[in-house]
Design a protein around this motif. Structure first.
Motif, PDB file in Angstrom:
ATOM      1  N   TYR A  87       0.837  -1.203   0.000  1.00  0.00           N
ATOM      2  CA  TYR A  87       0.000   0.000   0.000  1.00  0.00           C
ATOM      3  C   TYR A  87       0.867   1.247   0.000  1.00  0.00           C
ATOM      4  O   TYR A  87       1.760   1.394   0.828  1.00  0.00           O
ATOM      5  CB  TYR A  87      -0.933   0.021   1.217  1.00  0.00           C
ATOM      6  CG  TYR A  87      -2.096  -0.909   1.051  1.00  0.00           C
ATOM      7  CD1 TYR A  87      -3.261  -0.497   0.397  1.00  0.00           C
ATOM      8  CD2 TYR A  87      -2.019  -2.218   1.499  1.00  0.00           C
ATOM      9  CE1 TYR A  87      -4.321  -1.363   0.211  1.00  0.00           C
ATOM     10  CE2 TYR A  87      -3.075  -3.097   1.315  1.00  0.00           C
ATOM     11  CZ  TYR A  87      -4.220  -2.663   0.671  1.00  0.00           C
ATOM     12  OH  TYR A  87      -5.258  -3.527   0.477  1.00  0.00           O
TER      13      TYR A  87
ATOM     14  N   SER B 185      -6.964 -10.913   2.231  1.00  0.00           N
ATOM     15  CA  SER B 185      -8.256 -10.356   1.841  1.00  0.00           C
ATOM     16  C   SER B 185      -8.898  -9.514   2.936  1.00  0.00           C
ATOM     17  O   SER B 185      -9.535  -8.499   2.645  1.00  0.00           O
ATOM     18  CB  SER B 185      -9.206 -11.464   1.383  1.00  0.00           C
ATOM     19  OG  SER B 185      -9.363 -12.425   2.403  1.00  0.00           O
TER      20      SER B 185
ATOM     21  N   ASP C 268      -7.170  -6.151   2.919  1.00  0.00           N
ATOM     22  CA  ASP C 268      -7.569  -5.445   1.693  1.00  0.00           C
ATOM     23  C   ASP C 268      -8.994  -4.915   1.794  1.00  0.00           C
ATOM     24  O   ASP C 268      -9.262  -3.767   1.422  1.00  0.00           O
ATOM     25  CB  ASP C 268      -7.439  -6.377   0.477  1.00  0.00           C
ATOM     26  CG  ASP C 268      -5.985  -6.769   0.202  1.00  0.00           C
ATOM     27  OD1 ASP C 268      -5.067  -6.091   0.708  1.00  0.00           O
ATOM     28  OD2 ASP C 268      -5.780  -7.769  -0.510  1.00  0.00           O
ATOM     29  N   ARG C 269      -9.921  -5.715   2.314  1.00  0.00           N
ATOM     30  CA  ARG C 269     -11.318  -5.264   2.474  1.00  0.00           C
ATOM     31  C   ARG C 269     -11.411  -4.088   3.442  1.00  0.00           C
ATOM     32  O   ARG C 269     -12.169  -3.144   3.221  1.00  0.00           O
ATOM     33  CB  ARG C 269     -12.198  -6.412   2.980  1.00  0.00           C
ATOM     34  CG  ARG C 269     -12.689  -7.351   1.912  1.00  0.00           C
ATOM     35  CD  ARG C 269     -13.829  -8.242   2.403  1.00  0.00           C
ATOM     36  NE  ARG C 269     -13.609  -8.856   3.700  1.00  0.00           N
ATOM     37  CZ  ARG C 269     -13.042 -10.038   3.893  1.00  0.00           C
ATOM     38  NH1 ARG C 269     -12.621 -10.750   2.858  1.00  0.00           N
ATOM     39  NH2 ARG C 269     -12.896 -10.534   5.100  1.00  0.00           N
ATOM     40  N   ASN C 270     -10.634  -4.149   4.514  1.00  0.00           N
ATOM     41  CA  ASN C 270     -10.667  -3.046   5.474  1.00  0.00           C
ATOM     42  C   ASN C 270     -10.111  -1.761   4.885  1.00  0.00           C
ATOM     43  O   ASN C 270     -10.632  -0.677   5.150  1.00  0.00           O
ATOM     44  CB  ASN C 270      -9.929  -3.430   6.761  1.00  0.00           C
ATOM     45  CG  ASN C 270     -10.836  -4.186   7.697  1.00  0.00           C
ATOM     46  OD1 ASN C 270     -11.860  -3.670   8.126  1.00  0.00           O
ATOM     47  ND2 ASN C 270     -10.481  -5.411   8.002  1.00  0.00           N
TER      48      ASN C 270
ATOM     49  N   GLU D 120     -10.289  -0.961   1.702  1.00  0.00           N
ATOM     50  CA  GLU D 120     -11.358  -0.511   0.796  1.00  0.00           C
ATOM     51  C   GLU D 120     -12.456   0.207   1.574  1.00  0.00           C
ATOM     52  O   GLU D 120     -12.944   1.261   1.157  1.00  0.00           O
ATOM     53  CB  GLU D 120     -11.947  -1.705   0.032  1.00  0.00           C
ATOM     54  CG  GLU D 120     -11.026  -2.278  -1.018  1.00  0.00           C
ATOM     55  CD  GLU D 120     -11.542  -3.601  -1.586  1.00  0.00           C
ATOM     56  OE1 GLU D 120     -12.736  -3.930  -1.416  1.00  0.00           O
ATOM     57  OE2 GLU D 120     -10.725  -4.318  -2.203  1.00  0.00           O
ATOM     58  N   ARG D 121     -12.848  -0.348   2.715  1.00  0.00           N
ATOM     59  CA  ARG D 121     -13.899   0.239   3.545  1.00  0.00           C
ATOM     60  C   ARG D 121     -13.475   1.614   4.063  1.00  0.00           C
ATOM     61  O   ARG D 121     -14.236   2.575   4.026  1.00  0.00           O
ATOM     62  CB  ARG D 121     -14.206  -0.702   4.719  1.00  0.00           C
ATOM     63  CG  ARG D 121     -15.260  -0.190   5.685  1.00  0.00           C
ATOM     64  CD  ARG D 121     -15.447  -1.126   6.872  1.00  0.00           C
ATOM     65  NE  ARG D 121     -14.235  -1.475   7.584  1.00  0.00           N
ATOM     66  CZ  ARG D 121     -13.632  -0.686   8.476  1.00  0.00           C
ATOM     67  NH1 ARG D 121     -14.127   0.489   8.762  1.00  0.00           N
ATOM     68  NH2 ARG D 121     -12.538  -1.090   9.075  1.00  0.00           N
TER      69      ARG D 121
ATOM     70  N   LEU E 229     -11.202   3.660   2.792  1.00  0.00           N
ATOM     71  CA  LEU E 229     -11.111   4.607   1.675  1.00  0.00           C
ATOM     72  C   LEU E 229     -12.502   5.081   1.257  1.00  0.00           C
ATOM     73  O   LEU E 229     -12.720   6.273   1.030  1.00  0.00           O
ATOM     74  CB  LEU E 229     -10.374   3.974   0.494  1.00  0.00           C
ATOM     75  CG  LEU E 229      -8.863   3.874   0.672  1.00  0.00           C
ATOM     76  CD1 LEU E 229      -8.261   2.869  -0.300  1.00  0.00           C
ATOM     77  CD2 LEU E 229      -8.225   5.251   0.508  1.00  0.00           C
ATOM     78  N   LYS E 230     -13.432   4.156   1.170  1.00  0.00           N
ATOM     79  CA  LYS E 230     -14.805   4.491   0.788  1.00  0.00           C
ATOM     80  C   LYS E 230     -15.442   5.436   1.800  1.00  0.00           C
ATOM     81  O   LYS E 230     -16.159   6.379   1.437  1.00  0.00           O
ATOM     82  CB  LYS E 230     -15.628   3.208   0.667  1.00  0.00           C
ATOM     83  CG  LYS E 230     -16.964   3.385   0.000  1.00  0.00           C
ATOM     84  CD  LYS E 230     -17.631   2.029  -0.192  1.00  0.00           C
ATOM     85  CE  LYS E 230     -18.929   2.179  -0.940  1.00  0.00           C
ATOM     86  NZ  LYS E 230     -19.588   0.892  -1.146  1.00  0.00           N
TER      87      LYS E 230
ATOM     88  N   GLU F 175      -3.445   3.658  -1.786  1.00  0.00           N
ATOM     89  CA  GLU F 175      -3.875   2.700  -2.811  1.00  0.00           C
ATOM     90  C   GLU F 175      -2.989   1.480  -2.784  1.00  0.00           C
ATOM     91  O   GLU F 175      -1.845   1.528  -2.341  1.00  0.00           O
ATOM     92  CB  GLU F 175      -3.867   3.350  -4.198  1.00  0.00           C
ATOM     93  CG  GLU F 175      -2.527   3.848  -4.647  1.00  0.00           C
ATOM     94  CD  GLU F 175      -2.588   4.518  -6.018  1.00  0.00           C
ATOM     95  OE1 GLU F 175      -1.587   4.396  -6.752  1.00  0.00           O
ATOM     96  OE2 GLU F 175      -3.598   5.148  -6.342  1.00  0.00           O
ATOM     97  N   LYS F 176      -3.568   0.387  -3.258  1.00  0.00           N
ATOM     98  CA  LYS F 176      -2.805  -0.862  -3.343  1.00  0.00           C
ATOM     99  C   LYS F 176      -1.809  -0.688  -4.477  1.00  0.00           C
ATOM    100  O   LYS F 176      -2.170  -0.315  -5.583  1.00  0.00           O
ATOM    101  CB  LYS F 176      -3.740  -2.041  -3.603  1.00  0.00           C
ATOM    102  CG  LYS F 176      -3.031  -3.354  -3.461  1.00  0.00           C
ATOM    103  CD  LYS F 176      -3.899  -4.405  -2.848  1.00  0.00           C
ATOM    104  CE  LYS F 176      -3.024  -5.608  -2.568  1.00  0.00           C
ATOM    105  NZ  LYS F 176      -3.743  -6.785  -2.315  1.00  0.00           N
TER     106      LYS F 176
END
Length: 196
Positions: free
Chosen positions: A64, A156, A159-161, A163-164, A166-167, A175-176
Protein backbone atom coordinates in the motif's frame (compact mmCIF):
# COMPACT_ATOMS: atom_id res chain seq x y z
CA UNK A 1 2.71 -23.97 88.82
CA UNK A 2 3.02 -20.44 87.48
CA UNK A 3 6.40 -21.29 85.88
CA UNK A 4 4.90 -24.25 83.98
CA UNK A 5 1.99 -22.12 82.89
CA UNK A 6 4.25 -19.38 81.56
CA UNK A 7 6.50 -21.97 79.90
CA UNK A 8 3.47 -23.59 78.23
CA UNK A 9 2.27 -20.23 76.95
CA UNK A 10 5.75 -19.46 75.56
CA UNK A 11 5.91 -22.90 73.88
CA UNK A 12 2.46 -22.45 72.37
CA UNK A 13 3.41 -18.97 71.08
CA UNK A 14 6.64 -20.30 69.59
CA UNK A 15 4.77 -23.16 67.89
CA UNK A 16 2.15 -20.71 66.58
CA UNK A 17 4.90 -18.43 65.20
CA UNK A 18 6.65 -21.39 63.55
CA UNK A 19 3.36 -22.54 61.94
CA UNK A 20 2.61 -18.97 60.79
CA UNK A 21 6.13 -18.65 59.33
CA UNK A 22 5.85 -21.98 57.49
CA UNK A 23 2.41 -21.00 56.17
CA UNK A 24 3.79 -17.66 54.99
CA UNK A 25 6.72 -19.31 53.24
CA UNK A 26 4.39 -21.77 51.47
CA UNK A 27 2.02 -18.94 50.47
CA UNK A 28 4.83 -16.75 49.13
CA UNK A 29 6.36 -19.73 47.31
CA UNK A 30 3.04 -20.47 45.58
CA UNK A 31 2.56 -16.79 44.76
CA UNK A 32 6.09 -16.60 43.31
CA UNK A 33 5.52 -19.77 41.25
CA UNK A 34 2.23 -18.41 39.87
CA UNK A 35 3.93 -15.11 38.97
CA UNK A 36 6.70 -17.00 37.15
CA UNK A 37 4.08 -18.93 35.15
CA UNK A 38 2.27 -15.68 34.29
CA UNK A 39 5.55 -14.03 33.26
CA UNK A 40 6.38 -17.00 31.02
CA UNK A 41 2.88 -16.89 29.49
CA UNK A 42 3.18 -13.14 28.83
CA UNK A 43 6.61 -13.66 27.23
CA UNK A 44 4.99 -16.20 24.86
CA UNK A 45 2.19 -13.74 24.01
CA UNK A 46 4.68 -10.95 23.36
CA UNK A 47 6.87 -13.16 21.16
CA UNK A 48 3.91 -14.36 19.07
CA UNK A 49 2.33 -10.93 18.74
CA UNK A 50 5.63 -9.29 17.83
CA UNK A 51 5.86 -11.64 14.85
CA UNK A 52 2.17 -11.13 13.96
CA UNK A 53 2.49 -7.34 14.14
CA UNK A 54 5.55 -7.53 11.89
CA UNK A 55 3.63 -9.75 9.44
CA UNK A 56 0.79 -7.19 9.26
CA UNK A 57 3.12 -4.17 9.02
CA UNK A 58 5.31 -5.72 6.31
CA UNK A 59 2.26 -6.58 4.21
CA UNK A 60 0.95 -3.01 4.44
CA UNK A 61 4.39 -1.46 3.83
CA UNK A 62 5.01 -3.59 0.74
CA UNK A 63 1.49 -3.44 -0.75
CA UNK A 64 0.00 0.00 0.00
CA UNK A 65 1.30 3.43 -0.98
CA UNK A 66 0.34 6.66 0.76
CA UNK A 67 0.86 5.46 4.35
CA UNK A 68 3.21 7.27 6.72
CA UNK A 69 2.81 5.11 9.82
CA UNK A 70 1.38 1.85 11.16
CA UNK A 71 1.19 1.45 14.91
CA UNK A 72 -0.47 -1.15 17.06
CA UNK A 73 -2.84 -1.00 20.01
CA UNK A 74 -2.16 -2.88 23.21
CA UNK A 75 -2.67 -6.62 23.01
CA UNK A 76 -6.14 -7.10 24.45
CA UNK A 77 -6.66 -10.28 26.46
CA UNK A 78 -10.38 -11.14 26.36
CA UNK A 79 -9.90 -14.33 28.40
CA UNK A 80 -11.64 -17.30 26.77
CA UNK A 81 -12.37 -15.19 23.66
CA UNK A 82 -8.66 -14.85 22.93
CA UNK A 83 -5.98 -12.20 22.45
CA UNK A 84 -6.27 -9.43 19.84
CA UNK A 85 -4.39 -6.46 18.47
CA UNK A 86 -5.58 -3.68 16.14
CA UNK A 87 -3.40 -1.79 13.63
CA UNK A 88 -3.76 1.99 13.48
CA UNK A 89 -3.03 3.54 10.08
CA UNK A 90 -1.85 7.11 9.44
CA UNK A 91 -1.94 8.24 5.82
CA UNK A 92 0.39 10.83 4.25
CA UNK A 93 -2.27 13.54 4.89
CA UNK A 94 -2.25 12.93 8.65
CA UNK A 95 -5.54 11.02 8.82
CA UNK A 96 -5.34 8.37 11.53
CA UNK A 97 -7.75 5.44 11.88
CA UNK A 98 -8.15 1.94 13.23
CA UNK A 99 -7.74 -0.62 10.45
CA UNK A 100 -10.32 -2.94 12.04
CA UNK A 101 -13.38 -1.82 13.92
CA UNK A 102 -14.63 -5.05 15.49
CA UNK A 103 -13.29 -8.06 17.37
CA UNK A 104 -14.29 -10.22 14.38
CA UNK A 105 -11.88 -8.29 12.19
CA UNK A 106 -9.04 -8.09 14.71
CA UNK A 107 -5.74 -9.87 14.39
CA UNK A 108 -4.87 -12.40 17.05
CA UNK A 109 -5.62 -15.90 18.23
CA UNK A 110 -8.69 -16.32 16.03
CA UNK A 111 -7.01 -14.77 13.00
CA UNK A 112 -3.30 -14.58 12.33
CA UNK A 113 -1.95 -16.73 15.14
CA UNK A 114 -2.76 -20.36 14.43
CA UNK A 115 -0.98 -21.61 17.55
CA UNK A 116 0.27 -19.79 20.62
CA UNK A 117 1.02 -22.27 23.38
CA UNK A 118 3.65 -24.31 25.22
CA UNK A 119 4.70 -27.80 24.18
CA UNK A 120 3.19 -30.21 26.76
CA UNK A 121 6.40 -32.13 27.49
CA UNK A 122 9.27 -29.73 26.80
CA UNK A 123 7.43 -26.52 27.77
CA UNK A 124 9.04 -24.81 24.77
CA UNK A 125 7.08 -22.18 22.85
CA UNK A 126 4.87 -23.16 19.92
CA UNK A 127 4.02 -20.25 17.62
CA UNK A 128 2.41 -20.72 14.23
CA UNK A 129 1.36 -17.85 11.99
CA UNK A 130 -1.32 -18.44 9.39
CA UNK A 131 -1.88 -16.92 5.96
CA UNK A 132 1.80 -17.31 5.16
CA UNK A 133 3.33 -17.16 1.69
CA UNK A 134 2.49 -20.79 0.94
CA UNK A 135 -1.12 -20.50 2.17
CA UNK A 136 -0.76 -22.67 5.26
CA UNK A 137 0.30 -22.09 8.83
CA UNK A 138 4.03 -21.85 9.43
CA UNK A 139 6.14 -22.56 12.51
CA UNK A 140 7.92 -19.40 13.68
CA UNK A 141 8.58 -20.59 17.25
CA UNK A 142 12.34 -20.07 17.01
CA UNK A 143 12.20 -16.82 15.00
CA UNK A 144 12.90 -13.41 16.54
CA UNK A 145 11.97 -11.54 13.35
CA UNK A 146 9.56 -12.46 10.58
CA UNK A 147 11.13 -14.88 8.07
CA UNK A 148 10.47 -14.27 4.37
CA UNK A 149 8.56 -17.53 4.13
CA UNK A 150 5.96 -16.11 6.56
CA UNK A 151 5.23 -12.93 4.58
CA UNK A 152 1.71 -12.63 3.22
CA UNK A 153 1.34 -12.64 -0.56
CA UNK A 154 -2.24 -11.42 -0.13
CA UNK A 155 -4.61 -10.83 2.72
CA UNK A 156 -8.26 -10.36 1.84
CA UNK A 157 -9.34 -9.08 5.28
CA UNK A 158 -6.72 -6.33 5.30
CA UNK A 159 -7.57 -5.44 1.69
CA UNK A 160 -11.32 -5.26 2.47
CA UNK A 161 -10.67 -3.05 5.47
CA UNK A 162 -8.56 -0.66 3.40
CA UNK A 163 -11.36 -0.51 0.80
CA UNK A 164 -13.90 0.24 3.54
CA UNK A 165 -11.74 2.99 5.07
CA UNK A 166 -11.11 4.61 1.68
CA UNK A 167 -14.81 4.49 0.79
CA UNK A 168 -15.72 6.06 4.15
CA UNK A 169 -13.10 8.79 3.67
CA UNK A 170 -11.25 7.82 6.86
CA UNK A 171 -7.98 7.75 4.93
CA UNK A 172 -7.01 9.49 1.69
CA UNK A 173 -4.46 8.94 -1.04
CA UNK A 174 -3.86 5.31 -0.08
CA UNK A 175 -3.87 2.70 -2.81
CA UNK A 176 -2.81 -0.86 -3.34
CA UNK A 177 0.52 -0.67 -5.14
CA UNK A 178 3.68 -2.70 -5.72
CA UNK A 179 5.61 0.47 -4.79
CA UNK A 180 4.31 0.23 -1.24
CA UNK A 181 5.28 2.78 1.39
CA UNK A 182 9.04 2.26 1.83
CA UNK A 183 9.42 5.16 4.29
CA UNK A 184 6.49 4.06 6.47
CA UNK A 185 7.21 4.14 10.21
CA UNK A 186 6.25 1.04 12.22
CA UNK A 187 5.48 1.27 15.95
CA UNK A 188 5.13 -2.12 17.63
CA UNK A 189 3.27 -2.44 20.94
CA UNK A 190 3.58 -5.49 23.17
CA UNK A 191 1.75 -4.20 26.23
CA UNK A 192 -0.90 -6.69 27.37
CA UNK A 193 -4.18 -5.28 28.64
CA UNK A 194 -6.75 -7.46 30.37
CA UNK A 195 -10.31 -6.86 29.13
CA UNK A 196 -13.47 -8.08 30.80
Amino acid sequence: MKKNSKRNIVVVLIIALIIAAIGGIIYMGNKFEKQQELDKEHALYKHGFRLLEEQIAVYIKENYSGISKVEFTDIYNYGDSGLYVYPIITDNHGNRTLLNDSINGAYGTSRGLYALEFHPSSKSEIIYLDNSANGTEIDVSDCRTLPDKAKWKKDSLTDRNFERLLKAGSIKGVEKSDKGSPDMKIVYNLKIKEKK
